[in-house]
Write a protein that holds these residues in place. Structure first.
Motif, PDB file in Angstrom:
ATOM      1  N   MET A 114      11.492 -17.133  -6.546  1.00 30.06           N
ATOM      2  CA  MET A 114      10.654 -17.052  -5.344  1.00 30.06           C
ATOM      3  C   MET A 114      10.855 -15.767  -4.555  1.00 30.06           C
ATOM      4  SD  MET A 114      10.949 -20.892  -3.726  1.00 30.06           S
ATOM      5  CE  MET A 114      10.128 -20.347  -2.202  1.00 30.06           C
ATOM      6  N   GLU A 115      12.016 -15.146  -4.679  1.00 27.50           N
ATOM      7  CA  GLU A 115      12.413 -14.059  -3.782  1.00 27.50           C
ATOM      8  C   GLU A 115      11.398 -12.921  -3.752  1.00 27.50           C
ATOM      9  OE1 GLU A 115      15.314 -12.065  -1.197  1.00 27.50           O
ATOM     10  OE2 GLU A 115      14.826 -14.137  -1.745  1.00 27.50           O
ATOM     11  N   GLY A 116      10.990 -12.409  -4.895  1.00 31.16           N
ATOM     12  CA  GLY A 116      10.065 -11.281  -4.936  1.00 31.16           C
ATOM     13  C   GLY A 116       8.701 -11.601  -4.341  1.00 31.16           C
ATOM     14  N   PRO A 117       8.057 -12.683  -4.780  1.00 28.10           N
ATOM     15  CA  PRO A 117       6.748 -13.021  -4.216  1.00 28.10           C
ATOM     16  C   PRO A 117       6.776 -13.196  -2.700  1.00 28.10           C
ATOM     17  CG  PRO A 117       7.088 -14.231  -6.249  1.00 28.10           C
ATOM     18  CD  PRO A 117       8.374 -13.522  -5.946  1.00 28.10           C
ATOM     19  N   VAL A 118       7.856 -13.791  -2.155  1.00 29.20           N
ATOM     20  CA  VAL A 118       7.927 -14.038  -0.708  1.00 29.20           C
ATOM     21  C   VAL A 118       8.306 -12.771   0.057  1.00 29.20           C
ATOM     22  CG1 VAL A 118       9.145 -15.306   1.109  1.00 29.20           C
ATOM     23  CG2 VAL A 118       8.418 -16.505  -0.968  1.00 29.20           C
ATOM     24  N   GLN A 119       9.368 -12.087  -0.389  1.00 25.54           N
ATOM     25  CA  GLN A 119       9.895 -10.962   0.376  1.00 25.54           C
ATOM     26  C   GLN A 119       9.135  -9.660   0.150  1.00 25.54           C
ATOM     27  OE1 GLN A 119      12.124 -11.371   2.722  1.00 25.54           O
ATOM     28  NE2 GLN A 119      12.368 -13.536   2.206  1.00 25.54           N
ATOM     29  N   VAL A 120       8.666  -9.433  -1.072  1.00 23.73           N
ATOM     30  CA  VAL A 120       7.997  -8.169  -1.389  1.00 23.73           C
ATOM     31  C   VAL A 120       6.482  -8.301  -1.241  1.00 23.73           C
ATOM     32  CG1 VAL A 120       7.607  -6.409  -3.167  1.00 23.73           C
ATOM     33  CG2 VAL A 120       9.869  -7.485  -2.937  1.00 23.73           C
ATOM     34  N   GLN A 121       5.928  -9.369  -1.798  1.00 26.43           N
ATOM     35  CA  GLN A 121       4.479  -9.542  -1.785  1.00 26.43           C
ATOM     36  C   GLN A 121       3.970 -10.348  -0.604  1.00 26.43           C
ATOM     37  OE1 GLN A 121       3.853 -11.178  -5.749  1.00 26.43           O
ATOM     38  NE2 GLN A 121       3.624  -9.124  -6.618  1.00 26.43           N
ATOM     39  N   ARG A 122       4.900 -10.885   0.200  1.00 30.98           N
ATOM     40  CA  ARG A 122       4.548 -11.614   1.436  1.00 30.98           C
ATOM     41  C   ARG A 122       3.654 -12.817   1.166  1.00 30.98           C
ATOM     42  NH1 ARG A 122       8.681  -9.992   4.343  1.00 30.98           N
ATOM     43  NH2 ARG A 122       8.785  -7.719   4.555  1.00 30.98           N
ATOM     44  N   ARG A 123       3.850 -13.456   0.026  1.00 33.52           N
ATOM     45  CA  ARG A 123       3.127 -14.687  -0.245  1.00 33.52           C
ATOM     46  C   ARG A 123       3.812 -15.850   0.455  1.00 33.52           C
ATOM     47  NH1 ARG A 123       3.191 -13.643  -6.510  1.00 33.52           N
ATOM     48  NH2 ARG A 123       2.727 -15.862  -6.700  1.00 33.52           N
ATOM     49  N   ALA A 177       4.600 -19.720  -3.381  1.00 30.55           N
ATOM     50  CA  ALA A 177       5.604 -19.142  -4.267  1.00 30.55           C
ATOM     51  C   ALA A 177       6.465 -20.224  -4.902  1.00 30.55           C
ATOM     52  CB  ALA A 177       6.474 -18.155  -3.498  1.00 30.55           C
ATOM     53  N   ARG A 178       6.781 -21.270  -4.136  1.00 33.33           N
ATOM     54  CA  ARG A 178       7.617 -22.350  -4.673  1.00 33.33           C
ATOM     55  C   ARG A 178       6.896 -23.080  -5.806  1.00 33.33           C
ATOM     56  NH1 ARG A 178      11.950 -25.518  -3.041  1.00 33.33           N
ATOM     57  NH2 ARG A 178      11.952 -27.606  -3.974  1.00 33.33           N
ATOM     58  N   GLY A 179       5.633 -23.400  -5.584  1.00 32.61           N
ATOM     59  CA  GLY A 179       4.878 -24.104  -6.613  1.00 32.61           C
ATOM     60  C   GLY A 179       4.792 -23.304  -7.904  1.00 32.61           C
ATOM     61  N   GLU A 180       4.542 -22.003  -7.764  1.00 30.56           N
ATOM     62  CA  GLU A 180       4.442 -21.151  -8.951  1.00 30.56           C
ATOM     63  C   GLU A 180       5.810 -20.976  -9.616  1.00 30.56           C
ATOM     64  OE1 GLU A 180       2.452 -17.511  -8.154  1.00 30.56           O
ATOM     65  OE2 GLU A 180       0.575 -18.478  -7.549  1.00 30.56           O
ATOM     66  N   ALA A 181       6.874 -20.883  -8.805  1.00 31.30           N
ATOM     67  CA  ALA A 181       8.216 -20.715  -9.362  1.00 31.30           C
ATOM     68  C   ALA A 181       8.638 -21.941 -10.161  1.00 31.30           C
ATOM     69  CB  ALA A 181       9.217 -20.431  -8.245  1.00 31.30           C
ATOM     70  N   VAL A 182       8.365 -23.118  -9.637  1.00 33.12           N
ATOM     71  CA  VAL A 182       8.698 -24.352 -10.366  1.00 33.12           C
ATOM     72  C   VAL A 182       7.947 -24.387 -11.690  1.00 33.12           C
ATOM     73  CG1 VAL A 182       8.443 -26.860 -10.353  1.00 33.12           C
ATOM     74  CG2 VAL A 182       9.315 -25.691  -8.326  1.00 33.12           C
ATOM     75  N   LYS A 234      16.607 -27.202 -14.075  1.00 32.58           N
ATOM     76  CA  LYS A 234      17.674 -26.333 -13.564  1.00 32.58           C
ATOM     77  C   LYS A 234      17.267 -25.602 -12.281  1.00 32.58           C
ATOM     78  CE  LYS A 234      20.155 -27.050 -17.335  1.00 32.58           C
ATOM     79  NZ  LYS A 234      21.373 -27.889 -17.316  1.00 32.58           N
ATOM     80  N   VAL A 235      16.220 -26.060 -11.623  1.00 28.16           N
ATOM     81  CA  VAL A 235      15.697 -25.309 -10.476  1.00 28.16           C
ATOM     82  C   VAL A 235      16.722 -25.147  -9.363  1.00 28.16           C
ATOM     83  CG1 VAL A 235      13.270 -25.850 -10.931  1.00 28.16           C
ATOM     84  CG2 VAL A 235      14.641 -27.392  -9.521  1.00 28.16           C
ATOM     85  N   ASP A 236      17.611 -26.109  -9.205  1.00 25.92           N
ATOM     86  CA  ASP A 236      18.588 -26.056  -8.113  1.00 25.92           C
ATOM     87  C   ASP A 236      19.950 -25.552  -8.563  1.00 25.92           C
ATOM     88  OD1 ASP A 236      16.769 -27.053  -6.195  1.00 25.92           O
ATOM     89  OD2 ASP A 236      17.139 -29.105  -6.863  1.00 25.92           O
ATOM     90  N   HIS A 237      20.045 -25.059  -9.782  1.00 28.09           N
ATOM     91  CA  HIS A 237      21.303 -24.523 -10.282  1.00 28.09           C
ATOM     92  C   HIS A 237      21.433 -23.049  -9.899  1.00 28.09           C
ATOM     93  CE1 HIS A 237      21.347 -28.207 -12.543  1.00 28.09           C
ATOM     94  NE2 HIS A 237      22.434 -27.879 -13.206  1.00 28.09           N
ATOM     95  N   TYR A 238      22.679 -22.644  -9.600  1.00 33.00           N
ATOM     96  CA  TYR A 238      22.969 -21.248  -9.304  1.00 33.00           C
ATOM     97  C   TYR A 238      23.282 -20.516 -10.610  1.00 33.00           C
ATOM     98  CZ  TYR A 238      23.130 -22.455  -4.365  1.00 33.00           C
ATOM     99  OH  TYR A 238      22.783 -22.876  -3.122  1.00 33.00           O
ATOM    100  N   ALA A 244       6.773 -13.902 -12.184  1.00 31.59           N
ATOM    101  CA  ALA A 244       6.317 -14.410 -10.884  1.00 31.59           C
ATOM    102  C   ALA A 244       5.644 -13.343 -10.037  1.00 31.59           C
ATOM    103  CB  ALA A 244       7.497 -15.004 -10.110  1.00 31.59           C
ATOM    104  N   MET A 245       5.977 -12.080 -10.276  1.00 32.91           N
ATOM    105  CA  MET A 245       5.391 -10.994  -9.502  1.00 32.91           C
ATOM    106  C   MET A 245       3.987 -10.627  -9.981  1.00 32.91           C
ATOM    107  SD  MET A 245       7.654 -10.262  -7.210  1.00 32.91           S
ATOM    108  CE  MET A 245       7.324  -8.594  -6.634  1.00 32.91           C
ATOM    109  N   LYS A 246       3.536 -11.281 -11.055  1.00 32.99           N
ATOM    110  CA  LYS A 246       2.207 -11.023 -11.637  1.00 32.99           C
ATOM    111  C   LYS A 246       2.009  -9.526 -11.913  1.00 32.99           C
ATOM    112  CE  LYS A 246       0.279 -15.083  -9.337  1.00 32.99           C
ATOM    113  NZ  LYS A 246      -0.774 -15.648  -8.447  1.00 32.99           N
ATOM    114  N   PRO A 247       2.938  -8.949 -12.672  1.00 32.17           N
ATOM    115  CA  PRO A 247       2.877  -7.499 -12.921  1.00 32.17           C
ATOM    116  C   PRO A 247       1.790  -7.143 -13.926  1.00 32.17           C
ATOM    117  CG  PRO A 247       4.632  -8.462 -14.206  1.00 32.17           C
ATOM    118  CD  PRO A 247       4.074  -9.578 -13.362  1.00 32.17           C
ATOM    119  N   LEU A 248       1.470  -5.856 -13.973  1.00 33.55           N
ATOM    120  CA  LEU A 248       0.538  -5.367 -14.972  1.00 33.55           C
ATOM    121  C   LEU A 248       1.146  -5.441 -16.376  1.00 33.55           C
ATOM    122  CD1 LEU A 248      -0.836  -2.198 -13.144  1.00 33.55           C
ATOM    123  CD2 LEU A 248      -2.003  -4.380 -13.463  1.00 33.55           C
ATOM    124  N   PHE A 249       2.467  -5.299 -16.442  1.00 34.43           N
ATOM    125  CA  PHE A 249       3.170  -5.385 -17.725  1.00 34.43           C
ATOM    126  C   PHE A 249       4.633  -5.689 -17.452  1.00 34.43           C
ATOM    127  CE2 PHE A 249       2.822  -0.920 -16.446  1.00 34.43           C
ATOM    128  CZ  PHE A 249       4.160  -0.554 -16.371  1.00 34.43           C
TER     129      PHE A 249
END
Length: 264
Positions: free
Chosen positions: A122-131, A136-141, A152-156, A175-180
């Motif tokens: 989730m970190e990139g979509p929320v912090q960088v892309q401001r989603r 972001a949580r739904g897509e990350a899951v 393993k979603v809650d595992h460190y 998750a960042m939906k990059p071009l490549f």
């Protein structure tokens, strides 16, 4: 797999490196390297240690600034803004935003140890892309389920195997939906029994049409998924072409020597 546009013509490259040169002191590690990658294409870069493969990959998203040459991503100059016909270097904030178009998976995972698998994705979509966190949580899951880590979603990271951590890293990049996606020897830090689970996820992405540039020593994987194989040695591209040419019938003696050593 490479696609064509509606008119039947091949689209322009999504990534273009032009005459990239890079030195560290008196050691020149890249010598006039040029490469194009097209939408939907999987390109695997192989070669001996010290060939400049990883350095080349890092110049593509400007984690390393080349000494000379240009990189164009999605038709825009990487690290620069084109104004009035001249290139102006981007500040770090704008460079980070541009870099987000290029997902990267590192050899040693580079996960945030204080965040769960879900938090890392989730970190990139929320912090960088401001989603939004909800989006972001739904897509990350969904992405973690896609790479076989829905439980393993809650595992460190410290609670995960190396293969599981690398699969989280792949989900984070997607998750960042990059071009490549750029992969820098993504299995080289893994125990042999964990390599297959990561390569399976990468092969699935390739089949789904993800554009990928992969530095790898896994020749069997390159043979399975690559549209094109690039052989690098001594800081330059020695040979490139379809799998059946480079891996099965290499034209250059240096390529043949390398393959004989790694496949024997």
């Amino acid at each position: 797999m490479t696609t064509t546009d509606q008119a039947g013509a091949r689209p322009g490259p999504v990534l273009e490196a032009i005459s990239i040169t890079k030195s560290y002191g008196h050691n020149t590690v890249l010598r006039d390297v040029s490469l194009e990658v097209f939408p939907g294409e999987v390109v695997c870069i192989i070669g001996p240690s010290g060939a400049g493969k990883s350095t080349f990959l890092r110049t593509l998203n400007r984690l390393e600034a080349p000494d000379s040459g240009e990189v164009w991503v999605g038709g825009m100059p990487m690290g620069f803004q084109l104004r009035a016909g001249r290139l102006h270097e981007l500040n770090e904030r704008k460079l980070s935003a541009q870099r987000a178009q290029t997902g990267m998976v590192f050899q040693h995972f580079n996960l945030f140890p204080h965040l769960t698998a879900l938090g890392n994705v989730m970190e990139g979509p929320v912090q960088v892309q401001r989603r939004s966190s909800r989006e972001a949580r739904g897509e990350a899951v969904a992405l973690l389920e896609r790479v076989g880590l829905g439980d393993k979603v809650d595992h460190y990271p410290g609670q995960l195997s190396g293969g599981q951590r690398q699969r989280v890293a792949i989900a984070r990049a997607v998750a960042m939906k990059p071009l490549f996606l750029l992969f820098d020897e993504p299995t080289s830090a893994l125990d042999p029994e964990l390599v297959g689970e990561v390569l399976t996820v990468m092969a699935d992405l390739a089949r789904e049409g993800m554009t990928m540039l992969v530095v790898t020593h896994e020749i069997a994987f390159a043979r399975q998924v690559a549209d094109r194989v690039v052989f690098m040695a001594d800081g330059g591209i020695v040979e490139q072409g379809p799998v059946e040419q480079v891996l099965e019938n290499p034209q250059e003696a240096r390529t043949r020597q390398f393959l004989q050593r790694v496949l024997e």
